[in-house]
Design an enzyme around this catalytic site. Structure first.
Site, short mmCIF file in Angstrom:
data_model
loop_
_atom_site.label_atom_id
_atom_site.label_comp_id
_atom_site.label_asym_id
_atom_site.label_seq_id
_atom_site.Cartn_x
_atom_site.Cartn_y
_atom_site.Cartn_z
NE ARG A 1 -3.69 0.72 2.08
CZ ARG A 1 -4.69 1.00 1.25
NH1 ARG A 1 -5.22 0.04 0.50
NH2 ARG A 1 -5.16 2.23 1.17
CB THR B 1 -21.96 6.31 14.73
OG1 THR B 1 -20.79 7.13 14.86
CG2 THR B 1 -23.10 6.97 15.49
CG HIS C 1 -9.39 6.39 0.80
ND1 HIS C 1 -9.11 5.07 0.49
CD2 HIS C 1 -10.16 6.86 -0.23
CE1 HIS C 1 -9.69 4.76 -0.67
NE2 HIS C 1 -10.32 5.82 -1.12
CG ASP D 1 -8.16 0.85 -0.51
OD1 ASP D 1 -7.92 2.04 -0.21
OD2 ASP D 1 -7.32 0.07 -0.99
#
Length: 231
Positions: A22, A171, A192, A196
């Protein structure tokens, strides 16, 4: 937000940035388009079979977070890496003065043990007017709040600061019935740079699977499954 070593357990795994798959994605969403995003899903909680909703969901969320390193990724003074285990930090409502407090409970791999500690924490701290009455919140914890007064189809937290807070925020909303099933709105907010859409989708799949397994009698069978998965 860089977590100071004095406040954090050591990361189980430091990421080798140069060989990380990544690397470019992280750099883009940290340096060029720094952003978090939120997704709202409806979770089928029918299998909970009358269990107390809030502690059950806290345990299920933590169980699932601990299955996915993307949801345990943080920046510390040691560098970028994964915590080995996470604990839930959550809000409790003061019914008398209509405020809430933020507390935390240590995660236990079997639900009955977690529930006992949760109940003790809630009994001790739910009547206070302080914002953070329980000391010692560990850095390897993530935030959960519940809004049981309304269902929602979208929910977003506008977090100000340097935009480097990488841990997830959840939440929970008000349940509703749909085609004979009990559904629960759940907002998932992630960064992000580390998560993803695929990772959020996989998280939701695992959370639903864990919720379905939760219906085992007295959670005994699920506790055995948990032990096997943890090795």
């Amino acid at each position: 937000m860089v977590i100071k070593n004095a406040d954090a357990p050591r990361l189980r795994t430091l990421i080798d940035f140069e060989t990380w798959e990544r690397k470019e994605h992280y750099a883009h969403f940290m340096n060029e388009v720094r952003c978090s995003y939120s997704v709202c899903v409806n979770l089928d909680i029918t299998p909970l079979n009358g269990q107390r909703l809030y502690p059950a969901m806290l345990w299920l969320l933590t169980r699932t977070v601990n299955e996915m390193p993307e949801f345990r990724t943080a920046l510390t003074e040691d560098g970028l890496g994964y915590f080995s285990e996470m604990h839930p930090a959550y809000t409790v409502f003061n019914r008398d003065v209509k405020t809430f407090s933020a507390i935390w409970t240590e995660y236990q791999p079997d639900y009955p043990s977690f529930l006992r500690v949760y109940e003790a924490d809630v009994e001790k701290y739910s009547s206070t007017t302080r914002y953070e009455p329980k000391p010692g919140r560990p850095a390897n914890s993530f935030d959960v709040s519940m809004v049981p007064w309304l269902s929602f189809t979208a929910f977003n937290l506008n977090i100000f600061g340097d935009g480097t807070y990488l841990l997830p925020i959840f939440t929970i909303g008000k349940t509703f019935d749909e085609n004979g099933e009990t559904m629960l709105p759940l907002a998932i907010q992630v960064h992000h740079a580390v998560c993803d859409g695929y990772h959020v989708g996989r998280f939701v799949e695992l959370l639903q699977e864990n919720t379905n397994r939760f219906g085992c009698d007295s959670c005994a069978a699920y506790s055995d499954i948990t032990k096997e998965m943890r090795g």
